[in-house]
Enzyme design. Sequence first.
Site, PDB file in Angstrom:
ATOM      1  CG  ASN A 155       0.313  -3.218  -1.268  1.00  0.00           C
ATOM      2  OD1 ASN A 155      -0.200  -3.969  -0.509  1.00  0.00           O
ATOM      3  ND2 ASN A 155      -0.354  -2.403  -1.864  1.00  0.00           N
ATOM      4  CE1 TYR A 191      -8.171  -4.926   0.939  1.00  0.00           C
ATOM      5  CE2 TYR A 191      -7.288  -7.422   1.106  1.00  0.00           C
ATOM      6  CZ  TYR A 191      -7.183  -5.975   1.255  1.00  0.00           C
ATOM      7  OH  TYR A 191      -5.753  -5.774   1.616  1.00  0.00           O
ATOM      8  CB  THR A 238      -1.986   1.139  -3.915  1.00  0.00           C
ATOM      9  OG1 THR A 238      -2.955   2.128  -3.411  1.00  0.00           O
ATOM     10  CG2 THR A 238      -2.398  -0.101  -4.029  1.00  0.00           C
ATOM     11  NE  ARG A 255      -4.424   5.038   2.568  1.00  0.00           N
ATOM     12  CZ  ARG A 255      -4.668   4.211   1.588  1.00  0.00           C
ATOM     13  NH1 ARG A 255      -5.102   2.998   2.529  1.00  0.00           N
ATOM     14  NH2 ARG A 255      -4.741   4.088   0.459  1.00  0.00           N
ATOM     15  CG  HIS A 292      -5.264  -2.871   4.904  1.00  0.00           C
ATOM     16  ND1 HIS A 292      -6.090  -2.625   3.825  1.00  0.00           N
ATOM     17  CD2 HIS A 292      -5.653  -2.182   5.892  1.00  0.00           C
ATOM     18  CE1 HIS A 292      -7.316  -1.739   4.557  1.00  0.00           C
ATOM     19  NE2 HIS A 292      -7.209  -1.762   5.666  1.00  0.00           N
ATOM     20  NE  ARG A 334       1.005  -0.140   0.562  1.00  0.00           N
ATOM     21  CZ  ARG A 334      -0.207   0.301   0.645  1.00  0.00           C
ATOM     22  NH1 ARG A 334      -0.726   1.343   0.083  1.00  0.00           N
ATOM     23  NH2 ARG A 334      -1.414  -0.534   0.989  1.00  0.00           N
ATOM     24  CE  LYS A 384      -2.202  -5.220   1.934  1.00  0.00           C
ATOM     25  NZ  LYS A 384      -2.549  -4.678   0.783  1.00  0.00           N
ATOM     26  CD  GLU A 399     -10.505  -1.321   6.863  1.00  0.00           C
ATOM     27  OE1 GLU A 399      -9.150  -0.955   7.375  1.00  0.00           O
ATOM     28  OE2 GLU A 399     -10.736  -1.310   5.727  1.00  0.00           O
ATOM     29  CG  PHE A 414      -6.858  -5.978  -8.167  1.00  0.00           C
ATOM     30  CD1 PHE A 414      -7.366  -5.997  -7.031  1.00  0.00           C
ATOM     31  CD2 PHE A 414      -7.516  -4.715  -8.877  1.00  0.00           C
ATOM     32  CE1 PHE A 414      -8.017  -4.867  -6.188  1.00  0.00           C
ATOM     33  CE2 PHE A 414      -7.932  -3.529  -8.126  1.00  0.00           C
ATOM     34  CZ  PHE A 414      -8.238  -3.654  -6.668  1.00  0.00           C
TER      35      PHE A 414
HETATM   36  P1  ATP Z   1      -4.778  -1.362   1.303  1.00  0.00           P
HETATM   37  O1  ATP Z   1      -6.453  -1.359   1.229  1.00  0.00           O
HETATM   38  O2  ATP Z   1      -4.241  -2.833   1.188  1.00  0.00           O
HETATM   39  O3  ATP Z   1      -4.471  -0.484   2.352  1.00  0.00           O
HETATM   40  P2  ATP Z   1      -4.724   0.560  -0.799  1.00  0.00           P
HETATM   41  O4  ATP Z   1      -5.945   1.039   0.031  1.00  0.00           O
HETATM   42  O5  ATP Z   1      -3.736   1.472  -1.134  1.00  0.00           O
HETATM   43  O6  ATP Z   1      -4.302  -0.760   0.027  1.00  0.00           O
HETATM   44  P3  ATP Z   1      -6.967  -0.370  -2.443  1.00  0.00           P
HETATM   45  O7  ATP Z   1      -7.278   0.314  -3.782  1.00  0.00           O
HETATM   46  O8  ATP Z   1      -7.715  -0.236  -1.257  1.00  0.00           O
HETATM   47  O9  ATP Z   1      -5.233   0.015  -2.034  1.00  0.00           O
HETATM   48  O10 ATP Z   1      -6.388  -1.987  -2.911  1.00  0.00           O
HETATM   49  C1  ATP Z   1      -6.470  -3.037  -1.992  1.00  0.00           C
HETATM   50  C2  ATP Z   1      -5.330  -4.074  -2.258  1.00  0.00           C
HETATM   51  O11 ATP Z   1      -5.695  -4.641  -3.299  1.00  0.00           O
HETATM   52  C3  ATP Z   1      -4.085  -3.181  -2.557  1.00  0.00           C
HETATM   53  O12 ATP Z   1      -3.062  -3.109  -1.519  1.00  0.00           O
HETATM   54  C4  ATP Z   1      -3.294  -4.153  -3.459  1.00  0.00           C
HETATM   55  O13 ATP Z   1      -2.748  -5.284  -2.687  1.00  0.00           O
HETATM   56  C5  ATP Z   1      -4.498  -4.868  -4.270  1.00  0.00           C
HETATM   57  N1  ATP Z   1      -4.549  -3.937  -5.495  1.00  0.00           N
HETATM   58  C6  ATP Z   1      -5.190  -2.783  -5.725  1.00  0.00           C
HETATM   59  N2  ATP Z   1      -5.116  -2.676  -6.936  1.00  0.00           N
HETATM   60  C7  ATP Z   1      -4.589  -3.581  -7.664  1.00  0.00           C
HETATM   61  C8  ATP Z   1      -4.107  -3.724  -9.030  1.00  0.00           C
HETATM   62  N3  ATP Z   1      -4.436  -2.894  -9.971  1.00  0.00           N
HETATM   63  N4  ATP Z   1      -3.394  -4.715  -9.183  1.00  0.00           N
HETATM   64  C9  ATP Z   1      -3.147  -5.616  -8.428  1.00  0.00           C
HETATM   65  N5  ATP Z   1      -3.561  -5.599  -6.850  1.00  0.00           N
HETATM   66  C10 ATP Z   1      -4.100  -4.319  -6.494  1.00  0.00           C
HETATM   67 MG    MG Z   2      -7.619   0.186   0.572  1.00  0.00          MG
END
Ligand code: ATP
Ligand code: MG
Length: 141
Positions: A113, A50, A92, A86, A116, A103, A10, A127, A58
């Site tokens: 973070n 997304y 996350t 993962r 992805h 992370r 990212k 994806e 968010f």
């Molecule tokens: P990613 O999809 O990026 O691998 P993830 O699967 O661990 O991350 P998701 O729930 O899919 O988490 O959320 C996608 C992204 O949105 C997160 O990686 C983070 O950058 C952002 N995000 C998620 N939850 C929050 C939150 N509560 N506040 C701010 N940003 C968030």
């Molecule tokens: Mg995700």
Amino acid sequence: MTKQTLAILKPDCVQKQLIGKVIDHLLNAGFRIVAMKMTHLSRESAGEFYAVHKERPFYPDLLDFITESEVVPMILEKENAVADLRETIGATDPAEAEEGTVRKLYAENKQNNIIHASDSEENAKIEIAFFFSQKEIIDNQ
Ligand code: ATP
Ligand code: MG
């Protein structure tokens, strides 16, 4: 079980000059890079990627963050790639991530973070196709 998953380094990873360290971590965890590029997502592309989070509070901040600078999407190959990646990247929120995960080591907070990773085999296929054509994938030429 598909052997491939999608990772994206990212904008925070790029800006903090952590690309090399994170790639090294992924290679040491047994992943093989079979495609990689650097690209700057438009807000429209980021919104499509997304889309699942469209209704979340968010979402606008997430689009600001992910389009802030270039990102590095890559296809990683390994047995059990989706679940293993993962596990390798951790939760996350870095505060909840296991010791030794990407992370935990490098991420600042739940949004910034670093990386992805696809969260299911079905999404990995979607994806991968979002970022790469078949011709860009090693061994597929
Ligand atoms: P990613 O999809 O990026 O691998 P993830 O699967 O661990 O991350 P998701 O729930 O899919 O988490 O959320 C996608 C992204 O949105 C997160 O990686 C983070 O950058 C952002 N995000 C998620 N939850 C929050 C939150 N509560 N506040 C701010 N940003 C968030
Ligand atoms: Mg995700």
